[in-house]
Design an enzyme around this catalytic site. Sequence first.
Site, PDB file in Angstrom:
ATOM      1  N   ARG A   1       0.821  -1.227   0.000  1.00 43.21           N
ATOM      2  CA  ARG A   1       0.000   0.000   0.000  1.00 43.21           C
ATOM      3  C   ARG A   1       0.844   1.261   0.000  1.00 43.21           C
ATOM      4  NH1 ARG A   1      -2.857  -3.556   3.374  1.00 43.21           N
ATOM      5  NH2 ARG A   1      -1.747  -2.654   5.130  1.00 43.21           N
TER       6      ARG A   1
ATOM      7  N   GLU B   1       4.783 -10.522  14.479  1.00 47.18           N
ATOM      8  CA  GLU B   1       4.241 -11.046  15.727  1.00 47.18           C
ATOM      9  C   GLU B   1       4.513 -12.547  15.850  1.00 47.18           C
ATOM     10  OE1 GLU B   1       0.051 -11.029  18.244  1.00 47.18           O
ATOM     11  OE2 GLU B   1       0.182  -9.972  16.335  1.00 47.18           O
TER      12      GLU B   1
END
Length: 184
Positions: free
Chosen positions: A67, A104
């Site tokens: 993006r 994560e």
Amino acid sequence: MSDSSLRQFLKERIRTVPDWPAPGVQFRDITPLLQDPQVFHRLIDAFVQRYSTEALRPDKVAALDARGFILGAVLAHQLGRGFVPIRKKGKLPYRTEQESYELEYGNAAVEIHVDAVEPGERVLLVDDLIATGGTMMAGARLLRRLGAQVLEGAAIVDLPDLGGSARLRDAGLALFTLVEFDGE
């Protein structure tokens, strides 16, 4: 439109998608900003105004996959500067430098062409959102490894509670964002 009015205008148009991509996550979707040509124009103008000043005018605009490419390419065009894609591992066809970063649950890597920037070039690094800061930090390390001076990291959205913007600033990267979502 004042800076605070613009920031509120943009924030009201960012869609929040609850529980995506996982339960408990509040996903900040910027696509509504891109779909409306007047909103997209205001968004890009905010960045163009900032980076048209002599102190912050880059030689090139680098952006992070994917993006960040939307903003970075348009911003580079508007500023009359070259565009440098920093892509996910394995997507660039020429010789690359690679930088890994932690997610994560695991690791990822981004790459840049070895000839993307010249030593000493002033480069603006762009992404859509700063969460944990790993991707932007990896991009900044790549640019610096190639000898570029990273002027600033720029994004539409900062999620300060996830700690990324603080980590980036602590590592010496100046940041500019238009919208913050605190405590969410």
